[in-house]
Design a protein around this motif. Structure first.
Motif, PDB file in Angstrom:
ATOM      1  N   LEU A  89     191.448 -54.499  31.611  1.00 61.46           N
ATOM      2  CA  LEU A  89     190.888 -55.706  32.224  1.00 61.46           C
ATOM      3  C   LEU A  89     191.941 -56.787  32.347  1.00 61.46           C
ATOM      4  N   PHE A  90     192.780 -56.898  31.314  1.00 67.08           N
ATOM      5  CA  PHE A  90     193.858 -57.890  31.350  1.00 67.08           C
ATOM      6  C   PHE A  90     194.761 -57.629  32.553  1.00 67.08           C
ATOM      7  N   LEU A  91     195.137 -56.359  32.748  1.00 64.57           N
ATOM      8  CA  LEU A  91     196.090 -56.028  33.811  1.00 64.57           C
ATOM      9  C   LEU A  91     195.474 -56.205  35.194  1.00 64.57           C
ATOM     10  N   THR A  92     194.151 -55.932  35.309  1.00 60.88           N
ATOM     11  CA  THR A  92     193.569 -56.021  36.647  1.00 60.88           C
ATOM     12  C   THR A  92     192.961 -57.383  36.947  1.00 60.88           C
ATOM     13  N   GLN A  93     192.464 -58.089  35.930  1.00 62.74           N
ATOM     14  CA  GLN A  93     191.722 -59.317  36.202  1.00 62.74           C
ATOM     15  C   GLN A  93     192.406 -60.594  35.711  1.00 62.74           C
ATOM     16  N   GLU A 184     190.759 -51.329  39.371  1.00 60.94           N
ATOM     17  CA  GLU A 184     191.420 -51.896  40.542  1.00 60.94           C
ATOM     18  C   GLU A 184     190.632 -51.637  41.818  1.00 60.94           C
ATOM     19  N   ARG A 185     189.870 -50.539  41.799  1.00 62.71           N
ATOM     20  CA  ARG A 185     189.150 -50.172  43.028  1.00 62.71           C
ATOM     21  C   ARG A 185     187.795 -50.853  43.148  1.00 62.71           C
ATOM     22  N   THR A 186     187.465 -51.766  42.218  1.00 59.81           N
ATOM     23  CA  THR A 186     186.205 -52.501  42.349  1.00 59.81           C
ATOM     24  C   THR A 186     186.187 -53.193  43.710  1.00 59.81           C
ATOM     25  N   PRO A 187     185.139 -52.972  44.512  1.00 61.15           N
ATOM     26  CA  PRO A 187     185.108 -53.566  45.837  1.00 61.15           C
ATOM     27  C   PRO A 187     185.235 -55.089  45.771  1.00 61.15           C
ATOM     28  N   THR A 207     179.351 -58.090  35.426  1.00 56.47           N
ATOM     29  CA  THR A 207     178.366 -57.696  36.438  1.00 56.47           C
ATOM     30  C   THR A 207     178.945 -56.815  37.542  1.00 56.47           C
ATOM     31  N   THR A 208     180.251 -56.856  37.783  1.00 52.72           N
ATOM     32  CA  THR A 208     180.794 -56.028  38.868  1.00 52.72           C
ATOM     33  C   THR A 208     181.810 -54.991  38.377  1.00 52.72           C
ATOM     34  N   VAL A 209     182.854 -55.449  37.693  1.00 54.91           N
ATOM     35  CA  VAL A 209     183.945 -54.540  37.336  1.00 54.91           C
ATOM     36  C   VAL A 209     183.485 -53.463  36.360  1.00 54.91           C
ATOM     37  N   LEU A 210     182.795 -53.872  35.301  1.00 51.70           N
ATOM     38  CA  LEU A 210     182.393 -52.893  34.283  1.00 51.70           C
ATOM     39  C   LEU A 210     181.394 -51.854  34.804  1.00 51.70           C
ATOM     40  N   PRO A 211     180.320 -52.281  35.483  1.00 58.81           N
ATOM     41  CA  PRO A 211     179.399 -51.258  36.000  1.00 58.81           C
ATOM     42  C   PRO A 211     180.096 -50.300  36.967  1.00 58.81           C
ATOM     43  N   PHE A 212     180.990 -50.839  37.795  1.00 62.74           N
ATOM     44  CA  PHE A 212     181.675 -49.986  38.770  1.00 62.74           C
ATOM     45  C   PHE A 212     182.604 -48.993  38.072  1.00 62.74           C
ATOM     46  N   GLY A 213     183.296 -49.456  37.030  1.00 59.75           N
ATOM     47  CA  GLY A 213     184.315 -48.611  36.418  1.00 59.75           C
ATOM     48  C   GLY A 213     183.849 -47.813  35.211  1.00 59.75           C
ATOM     49  N   LYS A 214     182.576 -47.937  34.861  1.00 61.39           N
ATOM     50  CA  LYS A 214     182.092 -47.346  33.614  1.00 61.39           C
ATOM     51  C   LYS A 214     182.385 -45.847  33.514  1.00 61.39           C
ATOM     52  N   ALA A 215     182.023 -45.108  34.550  1.00 64.22           N
ATOM     53  CA  ALA A 215     182.194 -43.653  34.504  1.00 64.22           C
ATOM     54  C   ALA A 215     183.679 -43.306  34.356  1.00 64.22           C
TER      55      ALA A 215
END
Lengths: 305, 305
Positions: A89-93, A184-187, A207-215
């Motif tokens: 998360l640090f590196l992407t956000q 990184e690929r979170t829309p 609400t966006t990054v974690l649900p998208f990247g969970k799998a």
């Protein structure tokens, strides 16, 4: 098709088939070599905790190795998962765009260090440093079984506790780099939408990054687990063998994992019958890592579609 | 203060009033995420500092690079790691000679020919292969090369085990580079009537070549740090041995392990200096190979339109 094309296609396809068959060959050869030893085994291979490879009286079971292997790998995973998540998360956000790449490179450097160096550092430098910590945990919480006094020397060095932390450092980069790729690929519209609704930075992530990247994150963590299960020399150096003692679930136990046992007793491979016992252990390790990696890759592949 | 507030436009963004709880959560998350990155940097710095500080004692002397340990006693200061450097480099190169063509053919198959089920299975198996523990690869080669074929333990057997570990890395990086090659190039070549295999050999491969070489060198650096195959597949020798097909042959990780097992390695002992000297030598070699890899990769960084 022109002959040149035919030959070339045959070669490349052949290489593909070769790689596919390698996995099967590994399993097959290990199995064939393990069978004679398994037939000579006088205790239950799956449930026994003894490991005696005297060619005249074979008594070996994998339960002790399996427990230490899984226990230390799980400890590593529990430590590494939240930290890797934080770094990804640090590196992407959080990291400034210009610094994100060099920072990611720094984390990847951790993966380039040979594992024998991790082992030496773990035993000679890191273990003495955290000795007071493990001593304190042991003194204060010894009523909790996992912090009870273990079966190795009281200096708390060659323990599963030390090994688990070192393993955690070793698997950080693989979990981090794969999670980072997914995050990184979170829309962008999702992130912008959340921001427009007035979300704080953390709320955007939740609400966006974690649900998208969970799998992807779970898949990456399982790959890290696979790596930890198979780590050899670092554990062979750090873990102190506990001869003749049963596994007690204490973090301050010593012991041996599949891989570290094989590496520590490599001289026994010279005897054909004893070798079979170690090859059987290797086969179980192979199946274990195969299953974990298979599951991890399936999760990641499903996400990629 | 109040006057300036009144002067601001009526359209104050609604989300300026973030509740304290949300602000706190955001703050805590930010701190944790920064912290996790710092936590990961600590072991890296600590590890490298340990290797450099402990390892630098011997390697500035020329005999470290030009002699072996054959002529000095195990507790005698002097000698060098030439034999281990030669072994590491030889085994790594032989491994690369076998693994690189196979890996590249697989990558070409996946990018240029791979359609349907076989390609999917190949991709999946390459991933699984990259998760095979090095000790399992070593046991497989042991079962194949030494038990089944009856051939002696040798540096070559080590190279074979390293091949298994190197192939998936080569496939991954080559595949990535081949996919970057624009399709226009391939189509232009087909339009001129050039057969597919010649297009691949003369157009696609050269375009991607420096990137592929970069990936290969990274893979090489990785396998040169492996210890497990060395333990199982070759004996340690303190003398230079150029013969990769027979006899005992040293390598840097094997030397470190051998010194660790056979001598007391507390601070101040000869073994201590040798182990950390060899560790620093190994890290230097890996760093140099990685630097070269980055240089190559930069040379080809996909040309942007």
């Amino acid at each position: 098709m022109r002959p040149g094309d035919r030959i070339f296609q045959f070669l490349t396809t052949g290489a593909g088939v070769f790689v596919v068959s390698l996995i099967g060959l590994i399993g097959l050869f290990l199995l064939v070599q393990a069978i004679p030893a398994l037939q000579a085994d006088n205790v239950n291979f799956l449930t026994s905790q003894t490991w005696q490879t005297d060619p005249n009286d074979m008594k070996f079971g994998i339960m002790g190795l399996l427990l230490v292997t899984v226990y230390s790998a799980l400890l590593a995973l529990i430590i590494a998962m939240p930290i890797s998540l934080g770094i990804a998360l640090f590196l992407t956000q959080y990291a400034p765009k210009r610094l994100a790449r060099p920072f990611a490179y720094v984390i990847d450097l951790l993966a380039a260090v040979p594992s024998i160096i991790y082992g030496l550092w773990g035993l000679m430098v890191f273990a003495p440093t955290i000795e007071p910590v493990s001593q304190w945990v042991n003194d204060t919480f010894s009523w909790i079984p996992i912090f009870a006094a273990g079966n190795v020397s009281p200096d708390m060095r060659g323990t599963i506790f030390t090994a688990g932390i070192v393993l955690a450092v070793m698997i950080l980069p693989i979990i981090t780099s794969l999670s980072r790729e997914v995050f990184e690929r979170t829309p962008t519209p999702h992130i912008e939408g959340a921001l427009a609704l007035g979300a704080t930075r953390w709320e955007v992530i939740r609400t966006t990054v974690l649900p998208f990247g969970k799998a992807g994150y779970i898949g990456a963590s399982m790959l890290g687990l696979g790596r930890a299960l198979g780590e050899t020399i670092a554990l062979a150096i750090i873990l102190t063998g506990a001869v003749g003692r049963e596994f007690t679930w204490s973090l301050f136990d010593g012991g041996a994992t599949f891989a570290s046992k094989i590496a520590a007793d490599y001289a026994e491979l010279n005897n054909e019958i004893s070798a079979g016992a170690y090859i059987a252990a290797g086969l179980v390790l192979f199946l274990l890592t195969f299953l974990v990696n298979f599951a991890a890759r399936s999760i990641i592949a499903k996400k990629g579609d | 203060m109040s006057t300036t507030l009144e002067k601001t436009p009526a359209t104050t963004p609604a989300f300026q009033q973030v509740s304290l709880a949300r602000k706190t959560k955001n703050g805590v998350a930010t701190v944790l995420i920064w912290l996790s990155f710092l936590i990961a940097v600590v072991p890296l710095v600590w590890l490298l500092a340990t290797v450099v500080i402990n390892g630098v004692k011997r390697i500035p002397y020329s005999n470290w690079w030009t002699e072996d340990f054959g002529s000095v006693l195990s507790d005698e200061v002097g000698g060098g790691v030439l034999h281990a450097v030669i072994g590491s480099v030889l085994q790594g190169l032989v491994c690369a000679i076998i693994a690189v063509p196979i890996g590249m053919l697989v990558a070409i198959y996946l990018v240029e020919y791979g359609r349907g089920k076989l390609a999917k299975v190949t991709t999946f198996m390459v991933d699984i292969l990259s998760g095979v523990p090095s000790i399992v690869a070593a046991l497989f080669i042991y079962a194949l090369w030494i038990t089944t074929f009856g051939l002696p333990r040798s540096g070559f057997a080590v190279s074979l085990a390293l091949v298994l570990l190197m192939i998936p890395v080569v496939v991954r990086s080559s595949e990535e580079m081949l996919r970057i090659v624009p399709d226009d190039l391939r189509e232009a070549s087909y339009a001129l009537g050039v057969p597919k295999w010649k297009t691949i050999m003369k157009i696609v491969l050269p375009t991607a070549l420096s990137g592929i070489i970069g990936g290969i060198m990274m893979a090489l650096a990785r396998v040169m740090g492996e210890t497990a195959p060395l333990l199982v597949l070759v004996g340690y020798s303190a003398y230079v041995n150029w013969d990769i097909f027979g006899g005992e042959q040293a390598a840097l990780p094997l030397l470190m392990n051998n010194e660790r097992v056979s001598n007391p390695f507390d601070e101040g002992t000869v073994a201590f200096d040798r182990i950390w000297g060899a560790a620093l030598t190994l890290v230097l070699i890996i760093a140099i190979v990685n630097l070269l890899a980055m240089l190559f990769a930069r040379l080809v960084a996909p040309k942007k339109k």
